[in-house]
Write a protein that holds these residues in place. Structure first.
Motif, PDB file in Angstrom:
ATOM      1  N   ILE A  24       0.832  -1.205   0.000  1.00  0.00           N
ATOM      2  CA  ILE A  24       0.000   0.000   0.000  1.00  0.00           C
ATOM      3  C   ILE A  24       0.863   1.250   0.000  1.00  0.00           C
ATOM      4  N   CYS A  25       1.953   1.204   0.774  1.00  0.00           N
ATOM      5  CA  CYS A  25       2.765   2.413   0.963  1.00  0.00           C
ATOM      6  C   CYS A  25       3.960   2.511   0.027  1.00  0.00           C
ATOM      7  N   GLY A  90       1.429   0.558  12.100  1.00  0.00           N
ATOM      8  CA  GLY A  90       0.215  -0.247  11.975  1.00  0.00           C
ATOM      9  C   GLY A  90      -0.997   0.353  12.666  1.00  0.00           C
ATOM     10  N   ASN A  91      -0.777   1.342  13.516  1.00  0.00           N
ATOM     11  CA  ASN A  91      -1.910   2.006  14.174  1.00  0.00           C
ATOM     12  C   ASN A  91      -2.668   2.947  13.237  1.00  0.00           C
ATOM     13  N   ALA A  94      -2.492   3.431   6.239  1.00  0.00           N
ATOM     14  CA  ALA A  94      -1.524   3.794   5.193  1.00  0.00           C
ATOM     15  C   ALA A  94      -0.503   4.831   5.649  1.00  0.00           C
ATOM     16  N   PHE A  95       0.292   4.459   6.637  1.00  0.00           N
ATOM     17  CA  PHE A  95       1.440   5.309   6.998  1.00  0.00           C
ATOM     18  C   PHE A  95       2.618   4.455   7.432  1.00  0.00           C
ATOM     19  N   PHE A  96       3.829   4.918   7.148  1.00  0.00           N
ATOM     20  CA  PHE A  96       5.034   4.224   7.607  1.00  0.00           C
ATOM     21  C   PHE A  96       5.983   5.208   8.282  1.00  0.00           C
ATOM     22  N   ALA A 142      -3.959  12.060  14.174  1.00  0.00           N
ATOM     23  CA  ALA A 142      -3.634  10.830  13.455  1.00  0.00           C
ATOM     24  C   ALA A 142      -2.856  11.067  12.164  1.00  0.00           C
ATOM     25  N   ALA A 143      -1.884  10.181  11.936  1.00  0.00           N
ATOM     26  CA  ALA A 143      -1.259  10.090  10.616  1.00  0.00           C
ATOM     27  C   ALA A 143      -2.211   9.296   9.722  1.00  0.00           C
ATOM     28  N   ASN A 144      -2.132   9.517   8.413  1.00  0.00           N
ATOM     29  CA  ASN A 144      -3.060   8.856   7.496  1.00  0.00           C
ATOM     30  C   ASN A 144      -2.585   9.071   6.055  1.00  0.00           C
TER      31      ASN A 144
END
Ligand code: Q9C
Ligand code: ZN
Length: 678
Positions: A24-25, A90-91, A94-96, A142-144
């Motif tokens: 996804i990322c 993982g929280n 779609a972010f790393f 939140a990251a997203n």
């Protein structure tokens, strides 16, 4: 007035990268930034910009938008090992995280604020920040969607706080909905947020109900959130331009922002694996140019998405070139929005009718359709001929993208005239003009006499006519030979000059010349069938002259000092002009003009997006102020209009609607609703 374009880039922002497998990322790669910058170097655009260094955003600045919890989580990732990073990532959807992600995200915020400062302090007029990670999906807590901090949202809050701004426009042309930005400002009437996005009736990520056209804002912010969902893939240049003409721009002019921020994602461009859209890099030149007409030109462009490296970097170059005021390349392809795009445009206009004076007299008798909107993808297609192909094989698709980008290479490399504007020294106007202008020697009288008598034998008998023809032809010649981009000539006999100019250009080989008359002028009937399109803007209807495909009479009288002409330019003149795709524009301003100076400047500014910016202005008016303003507009100065825009009266809206209905089969960019049998 400020000039110059800022460019902000810091290689360190390429250090944020994905350390494990994640399908996804894995498209959000460091090369997005380096490839864009290298392409800017390749076209020698970097050296033409003002280099502004990035800096880190401070915690205080990040907290303008984000919660302290969010900030602390982000900070804590700096010392984590890969396993921990993976767990925290993982929280979110779609972010790393990478150990240097916090540093990069903080540079992305700081770079954006440096750009805002440069523009607000008048060090430059506009600029672009190439940043990673992007921002518009990121939310208070939140990251997203590859985003950690909402760079653009922080910039808007910062500009409000530091410069006391009361109206900021955010244009989000990324192909994804910036739901993060929407949440942050949905109750805030001081920030107008516009986003178009791939939606497919809620099938496409982030698949939110609140991304639809009926999310107009909340509480005091009602009307200040504009969502334009695309329900099909394959949207192209004409769909994007139609969205600007019929939705965003009229709202933006009525809003009258003091600063414009662009959430500039290029995943809405051709070839992008996420967007699956068809817009070519040139369209971003047009979108940029259109936005440069707002807020006195104060425009900050901040990178968001864009995952096809070639398409992304060429589109970035188009944007920066336009910020630098190079001529605008023509867009390719048939200029007609597709049915699905028109449906979306109609829906968002209807949803916003209660909040915008400019929409006050819209006919929304079709509104019952809206309440029954379906959240399921529509499988049937009422008018397939006007719609994009739903499925194209991958091979074809890749080849098509390559062809488009190749075509584009010819566009971006087209020569830039060293001098923009030409004039003759015939009048006081010459020394009033802003540099750089090129003063042209008049053409030889005998030569002109011979030339013009070919076309209009009796015209040249008069000496003053002959004299003004000499000036005009000398300038036109420079434009046709691409030695200059545009020109301005004052003429005591504008209609005669224009008549000859049109004949001369067609004779030279131009296939489509757009000619706009403002004021009372004897319009010499053109016999160049289809090669000339006349738009006549005057107070009274000329007897016996009704509008037809190539002769359009727009009766429009502006009240003194109240500029309502913007709605006619955006909703009518620009759509017709873009449908026609002229290769030269002649604008004649004559006596008894019914439009004020700011309306005329706006017309000049906006029409420069067409005909590779080739415009000949013929002015029959002794008003030096007018000549000066036209010259300024041609030299690329943005219009300052001191918030004078007002919506048109019901009578004018009605008049325009009749004309639109009459002409929208010929000039398809006029279409903005599916009723009345499109
Ligand atoms: N099934 C930007 O363009 N896709 N972000 C998630 C989940 C995420 C795009 C798909 C796309 C994020 C800035
Ligand atoms: Zn995106």
């Amino acid at each position: 007035m400020a000039s110059g374009t800022a460019l902000i880039y810091d290689e360190e922002m390429t250090s944020h990268k994905l350390l494990w497998d994640d399908p996804i990322c894995d498209i959000e790669v460091p090369e997005r930034l380096s490839a864009s910058y290298e392409q800017l170097q390749f076209y020698h655009l970097v050296e033409r910009c003002v280099h502004v260094p990035a800096r880190e955003g401070t915690e205080e600045e990040i907290l303008l938008v984000h919660s302290s919890e969010h900030l602390e989580v982000a900070k804590s990732t700096q010392t984590m090992d890969e396993e921990e990073l993976k767990r925290v990532s993982g929280n979110y959807d779609a972010f790393f995280f990478h150990p240097n992600t916090y540093r990069c995200a903080s540079l992305a915020v700081g770079a954006t604020l440096q750009l805002v400062d440069s523009v607000m302090l008048g060090k430059v007029c506009n600029g672009m920040a190439l940043v990673r990670p992007p921002g518009h999906h990121s939310q208070r807590n939140a990251a997203n969607g590859f985003c950690l901090f909402n760079n653009v949202a922080i910039a808007a809050e910062y500009a409000k706080l530091k410069y006391g701004l009361q109206r900021i426009l955010i244009v989000d042309w990324d192909v994804h909905h910036g739901q993060g930005t929407q949440y942050i400002f949905e109750e805030d009437p001081s920030v107008l947020y516009f986003s178009w996005h791939r939606y497919e009736h809620q099938e496409f990520w982030p698949s939110l109900k609140e991304s639809d056209y009926d999310a107009v804002g909340l509480g005091r912010g009602k009307g200040f959130n504009i969502n334009l969902p695309w329900n099909k893939v394959g949207m192209g240049n004409s769909d994007y331009l139609a969205a600007f003409f019929h939705v965003l721009l009229p709202m933006a002019f009525e809003f009258d922002p003091e600063l414009v921020l662009v959430s500039s994602g290029y995943d809405s461009g051709i070839g992008d694996p996420e967007g699956q859209m068809n817009a070519t890099p040139e369209v971003f030149a047009h979108l940029t140019h259109l936005l440069m007409q707002l807020a006195n030109g104060k425009l900050c462009v901040i990178l968001e998405g864009g995952y096809h490296l070639k398409s992304l970097s060429e589109s970035v170059c188009m944007t920066v070139k336009t910020l630098l005021r190079d001529p605008i390349p023509q867009v390719t392809g048939e200029m007609a929005p597709c049915l699905s795009a028109i449906e979306s445009i109609q829906n968002v206009r209807a949803a916003h009718k209660p909040y915008w004076k400019w929409l006050m007299y819209e006919d929304t008798s079709f509104l019952h359709n809206l309440s029954t909107k379906s959240h399921l993808p529509k499988k049937t297609n009422t008018n397939p001929s006007t719609d994009h192909e739903d499925k194209i094989t991958n091979d074809n698709e890749a080849a098509k993208v390559e062809r488009f980008l190749e075509l584009h290479m010819r566009n971006i490399l087209f020569p830039v005239p060293p001098i923009r504007t030409a004039t003759t020294q015939s009048k006081a106007s010459a020394y009033l003009l802003p540099a750089p202008v090129c003063v042209v020697k008049e053409m030889d009288k005998n030569e002109v006499e011979a030339l013009a008598s070919d076309f209009y034998a009796d015209l040249v008998k008069e000496d003053k006519t002959l004299h003004s023809l000499c000036s005009m032809l000398a300038i036109l010649d420079k434009i046709l030979k691409k030695e200059v981009c545009n020109g301005i000539v004052d003429s005591p006999t504008a209609s005669a000059s224009v008549g000859v100019a049109l004949r001369y250009s067609v004779h030279f080989g131009f296939q489509r010349v757009l000619c706009v008359f403002v004021g009372d002028m004897q319009i010499i009937p053109n016999t160049e069938d289809g090669k000339v399109l006349v738009i006549n803007i005057c107070e009274k209807e000329q007897s016996g002259k009704t509008s037809s495909k190539h002769f359009i009479s727009l009766n429009w009288k502006e009240d003194a000092d109240r500029s309502d002409f913007f709605s006619a330019v955006l909703g009518f003149i620009l759509p017709v002009a873009y449908s026609y795709q002229p290769d030269l524009i002649v604008i004649a301003v004559g006596p008894n003009r019914s439009i004020g100076i700011s309306g005329i400047s706006l017309l000049f500014g906006l029409l420069q997006g067409l005909a590779e910016s080739r415009i000949l202005a013929v002015i029959e008016d002794t008003d030096l102020n007018l000549i000066q303003n036209v010259a300024k507009a041609l030299a690329g100065a943005s219009v300052s209009h001191s918030g004078a825009y007002v919506p048109p009266t019901q009578e004018k809206v009605h008049k325009m609607k009749i004309l639109k209905d009459q002409l929208q089969q010929d000039w398809k960019m006029l279409q903005c609703s599916v009723k009345d049998g499109i």
